[in-house]
Design an enzyme around this catalytic site. Structure first.
Site, PDB file in Angstrom:
ATOM      1  N   HIS A 188      48.375  -9.587 -24.000  1.00 37.85           N
ATOM      2  CA  HIS A 188      48.063 -10.601 -22.984  1.00 37.85           C
ATOM      3  C   HIS A 188      49.322 -11.100 -22.283  1.00 37.85           C
ATOM      4  O   HIS A 188      49.446 -12.292 -21.975  1.00 37.85           O
ATOM      5  CB  HIS A 188      47.310 -11.781 -23.601  1.00 37.85           C
ATOM      6  N   ASP A 215      46.732 -11.907 -30.146  1.00 40.07           N
ATOM      7  CA  ASP A 215      45.383 -11.348 -30.255  1.00 40.07           C
ATOM      8  C   ASP A 215      45.227 -10.176 -29.298  1.00 40.07           C
ATOM      9  O   ASP A 215      45.992 -10.016 -28.344  1.00 40.07           O
ATOM     10  CB  ASP A 215      44.335 -12.414 -29.940  1.00 40.07           C
ATOM     11  N   GLU A 216      44.229  -9.362 -29.555  1.00 43.37           N
ATOM     12  CA  GLU A 216      43.809  -8.299 -28.646  1.00 43.37           C
ATOM     13  C   GLU A 216      44.969  -7.456 -28.113  1.00 43.37           C
ATOM     14  O   GLU A 216      45.136  -7.281 -26.907  1.00 43.37           O
ATOM     15  CB  GLU A 216      42.997  -8.904 -27.493  1.00 43.37           C
ATOM     16  N   VAL A 217      45.776  -6.959 -29.042  1.00 42.95           N
ATOM     17  CA  VAL A 217      46.873  -6.058 -28.666  1.00 42.95           C
ATOM     18  C   VAL A 217      46.291  -4.647 -28.587  1.00 42.95           C
ATOM     19  O   VAL A 217      46.210  -3.924 -29.574  1.00 42.95           O
ATOM     20  CB  VAL A 217      48.022  -6.133 -29.693  1.00 42.95           C
TER      21      VAL A 217
END
Length: 386
Positions: free
Chosen positions: A90, A146-148
């Site tokens: 992100h 998060d959300e790598v």
């Protein structure tokens, strides 16, 4: 009846239509009244980065003076502040700039840094240092992570993983531990928080061996109306981490282009978190509390979700649910009056949230908040109502 005093953070996602500073003067007292006692502020490009990082500050970024004023407003309303700075994924607001594109994991996509590039950690550390400098009194700092979605894809990472025979999750943990260790050395009095999703399915022995346990407090997030997590998650986490947080939602979690918040969906989600943590909080030394998230957009380039002003009714109600465990008619009536709504705030939209625009009460409430957007949010086109 008020529940046991946990921390209740309101998440301010500033990467889309961020509020003007004057709006905080209006809403911070209400957040306190509704039961919030802290803020999780995800600045993204609204932070006034300077020096070698000045490119990261967006055109509507707050000034240093405005940041100080926001922090004072929070203090005046007994709202502790936890800043959130993304450190792995992100990071579009960083990697979109030519100056920083060389640390991308995938050259064509500006979401994720390469964890092994020599410049990555110094750049991320500089971001953290500047935010820390503007928040000297904080107890916790959130590193995101998060959300790598892009890991082990560049030649450097692939060669390293082949040599060490490690999987993506171990590469992830190695990098995050480096970030956390740097913070621990520079700011030993601060405690770190991170999202948990990237190690949610990792075996407990790998988590233990990484050394991450003493360095961070996970924030377990899920935004469904019924919490469904791996059955052994809490037992695994309790073997590695002493303290834990959880995150629910009050908006921005039921679709990337929602206009009206499905309040009942989020009521049920927050109630489900209360039940879940009643069952599992005893497994940890400390259950810190809840972050009620409100996403403005799903990433830096995504369209806007329902915005903060139009979702204030949902936020108020969700906070009251976390305080008392349920929503009563009197609470609903009080919040409706406080927000200047015509009649009771509707909490049971039709099956599809998009159809709520056809309900007169919702239409009136939505129009009321939309008419105020030009006065409350930065970068929002003015709205004319016939």
């Amino acid at each position: 009846m008020e529940l046991e005093q946990d921390i209740r953070l309101v998440h301010l996602d500033l990467k889309g239509a961020p509020p003007k500073v004057a709006y905080y003067e209006q809403i911070f007292p209400m957040l306190k009244d509704w039961g919030a006692n802290g803020l999780l502020i995800e600045y993204e490009d609204m932070f006034p980065y300077w020096g070698d990082l000045k490119e990261l500050a967006g055109p509507h970024a707050y000034s240093k003076e405005e940041i100080n004023y926001i922090l004072q407003l929070a203090k005046d309303n007994s709202l502790m502040v936890i800043p959130l700075v993304q450190t792995f994924g992100h990071l579009e607001f960083v990697l979109k700039h030519d100056k920083f594109r060389h640390i991308r994991e995938v050259p064509d996509y500006p979401m994720t840094v390469c964890p092994l590039h020599d410049d990555t950690l110094p750049i991320v550390s500089s971001m953290i240092d500047q935010v820390m400098q503007m928040h000297p009194d904080i107890r916790w700092f959130h590193i995101g992570a998060d959300e790598v979605f892009h890991m082990g894809m560049c030649e450097r990472c692939q060669a390293y993983q082949d040599k060490k025979q490690i999987a993506d999750e171990q590469l992830f943990l190695e990098y995050v531990v480096k970030v956390l260790q740097q913070i621990k050395v520079k700011y030993p009095e601060k405690r770190c928080i991170m999202w948990d999703d990237m190690f949610r399915l990792v075996e407990d022995e790998i988590l233990k061996d990484s050394g991450i346990g003493p360095l961070v407090e996970p924030m377990v997030w899920q935004y469904l109306n019924i919490i469904t997590l791996p059955t052994d998650l809490w037992s695994i986490y309790s073997k590695v981490f002493r303290n834990i947080w959880v995150a629910s939602a009050f908006k921005g979690a039921t679709g990337p282009s929602q206009q009206v918040t499905n309040i009942n969906y989020h009521i049920e989600g927050n109630k489900s978190w209360l039940v879940t943590m009643e069952q599992h909080r005893h497994k940890f030394d400390n259950f810190r509390g809840y972050a009620v998230t409100g996403w403005q957009r799903y990433d830096h380039y995504a369209v806007l979700c329902e915005l903060l002003p139009s979702a204030l009714p949902s936020l108020a109600i969700c906070l009251q649910v976390l305080v008392t465990g349920a929503l009563t008619f009197e609470q609903q009536k009080t919040i409706s009056t406080q927000l200047g709504c015509n009649g009771l705030i509707p909490i049971n939209p039709k099956e599809s949230p998009s159809l709520t625009l056809m309900i007169p009460e919702v239409q009136m409430t939505l129009m009321y908040f939309l008419c105020r957007l030009q006065d409350t949010c930065l970068g929002v086109v003015k709205i004319k109502v016939a």
